[in-house]
Design a protein around this motif. Structure first.
Motif, short mmCIF file in Angstrom:
data_model
loop_
_atom_site.label_atom_id
_atom_site.label_comp_id
_atom_site.label_asym_id
_atom_site.label_seq_id
_atom_site.Cartn_x
_atom_site.Cartn_y
_atom_site.Cartn_z
N THR A 139 0.82 -1.22 0.00
CA THR A 139 0.00 0.00 0.00
C THR A 139 0.85 1.27 0.00
N VAL A 140 2.17 1.10 -0.19
CA VAL A 140 3.04 2.28 -0.22
C VAL A 140 2.58 3.21 -1.34
N MET A 141 2.48 4.48 -1.02
CA MET A 141 2.07 5.46 -2.05
C MET A 141 2.67 6.82 -1.75
N LYS A 142 2.68 7.65 -2.78
CA LYS A 142 3.17 9.02 -2.60
C LYS A 142 1.98 9.92 -2.30
N TRP A 143 2.13 10.77 -1.32
CA TRP A 143 1.07 11.72 -0.97
C TRP A 143 1.47 13.11 -1.43
N VAL A 144 0.47 13.93 -1.73
CA VAL A 144 0.73 15.30 -2.20
C VAL A 144 1.47 16.07 -1.11
#
Ligand code: SF4
Ligand code: SF4
Length: 144
Positions: A139-144
């Motif tokens: 679930t690793v993701m980049k956030w704004v």
């Protein structure tokens, strides 16, 4: 309201001024994974079991550190040691001598902008109570 965050240092803030700085983006409550070799921290889309996704706040704010082992209370003394905080975090910005963004509720007067502009985790995160711990690395993701 006076722009206390422009005229006072973080050390000088009252408790209510300190608390009012939080924009409730929720990113600090996301589960993060740290690379053992590089120390690099990656954010996931999974949020702490105590986070209330409907009202973007902690269910047990007062006792949070007793309930969640790795939950930390930010203060003017320790803020600079948490370099994993998101770049949008009001405390991090002020500690680094940077201004609050235009969308911040103390500047704009609108507490919903953080959600409307997609800066917060609202409608994007899932609670760790609904996720198998073994699936969290996916679930690793980049956030704004
Ligand atoms: S990252 Fe900073 S501004 Fe956002 S919820 Fe956490 S403490 Fe508040
Ligand atoms: S205990 Fe509350 S403040 Fe701490 S990480 Fe969980 S939701 Fe966030």
């Amino acid at each position: 309201m006076t722009s206390f965050w422009k005229t006072k240092t973080l050390d000088e803030l009252t408790e209510s001024e300190w608390e009012s700085l939080c924009d409730h983006c929720g990113k600090c409550c996301l589960v993060k994974l740290q690379d053992e070799e590089t120390g690099k921290v990656a954010y996931t889309s999974v949020v702490c079991k105590c986070y209330n996704l409907s009202d973007a706040s902690c269910n047990d704010y007062r006792d949070r550190e007793e309930i969640v082992n790795d939950c930390v209370s930010l203060n003017s003394k320790n803020i600079k040691s948490f370099d994993w905080l998101p770049s949008s975090c009001a405390y991090k910005l002020l500690a680094n001598g940077e201004p609050l963004p235009d969308w911040h509720h103390l500047v704009s007067g609108n507490k919903n902008l953080v959600h409307e502009l997609g800066v917060s985790i609202k409608d994007k995160a899932i609670s760790e109570t609904s996720v198998n711990v073994l699936d969290i690395p996916m679930t690793v993701m980049k956030w704004v």
